[in-house]
Write a protein that holds these residues in place. Sequence first.
Motif, short mmCIF file in Angstrom:
data_model
loop_
_atom_site.label_atom_id
_atom_site.label_comp_id
_atom_site.label_asym_id
_atom_site.label_seq_id
_atom_site.Cartn_x
_atom_site.Cartn_y
_atom_site.Cartn_z
N ASN A 5 -32.49 -5.06 -35.76
CA ASN A 5 -33.47 -4.71 -34.74
C ASN A 5 -32.77 -4.17 -33.50
O ASN A 5 -32.86 -4.74 -32.40
N ILE A 38 -38.89 -1.32 -34.18
CA ILE A 38 -39.79 -2.17 -33.39
C ILE A 38 -40.28 -3.29 -34.29
O ILE A 38 -40.89 -3.05 -35.33
N ARG A 39 -39.98 -4.51 -33.90
CA ARG A 39 -40.39 -5.67 -34.70
C ARG A 39 -41.90 -5.83 -34.65
O ARG A 39 -42.51 -5.86 -33.58
N GLU A 53 -41.22 -6.93 -27.64
CA GLU A 53 -41.04 -5.61 -28.24
C GLU A 53 -41.79 -4.50 -27.50
O GLU A 53 -41.52 -3.32 -27.71
#
Length: 251
Positions: free
Chosen positions: A133, A146-147, A176
């Motif tokens: 990430n 983008i988580r 995020e």
Amino acid sequence: MKIRFLGTGTSTGNPEIGCNCEVCMSTDKRDWRWRSSVLIEVIGKKILIDCGPDFRMQMLEAKVSSLDAVLITHEHYDHVGGIDDLRPLSKERKIDIYAEKNVADAILKRIPYAFYEHKYPGVPEINLISIENKSFNVGEIQIIPIRLMHAKLPVFGYRIKDVAYLTDFKYIPEEEYVKLQGVDTLIIDALREEEHISHQNLQEAFLQIKKIKPKRTFLIHMSHHFGLHHVKEKEMPENVFISYDRLEIEC
């Protein structure tokens, strides 16, 4: 940057097999949706996001003869089921596939023959690259993962320049959102009107749009329960559009 929406449907696609609802019986081709995927052309590179079971027909229809990279959001079959069909596009050189480690491991298990030391002729030639990430580059192009959370399953959305592609998620961890600041074009999951355990419904998508504040938004990953395109488009707020297969936009 040019974006082609290759597929805008959910895991079963539209029409859904055996269904006689008004969406599945529609003659409006905007209601016919292959599994979700987009092709992004930027700085001379062709980047595919997700490679589902409709990939072969999507490539034939778009007349694509080369790819530079594939970004995978998560391991569900409707997002990786077409990887074997990369074979014709990897004859001249291997294709780089970027995926989180657990997703890369799932791909290895599903098509192990593509990674044998002594391969059968004709298998897809793939460089499977594990990502975390944090940002990475495809050539000169910065990719920002983008988580997202698909119920309890962590998945990746991706930001490329001022475009963010967010599919298959229920919520975004608060930390995020900084990665989404200044996004001009948002492409976002909006499965249907009704609540769903792992996808945003339409109203939840609207709340995300209000928070992220893009200049324009395109909805994706819609099931037959979403409704008819020509009806629902009249209900959209300003600068929110219902995407459809074969739609092309410039950013």
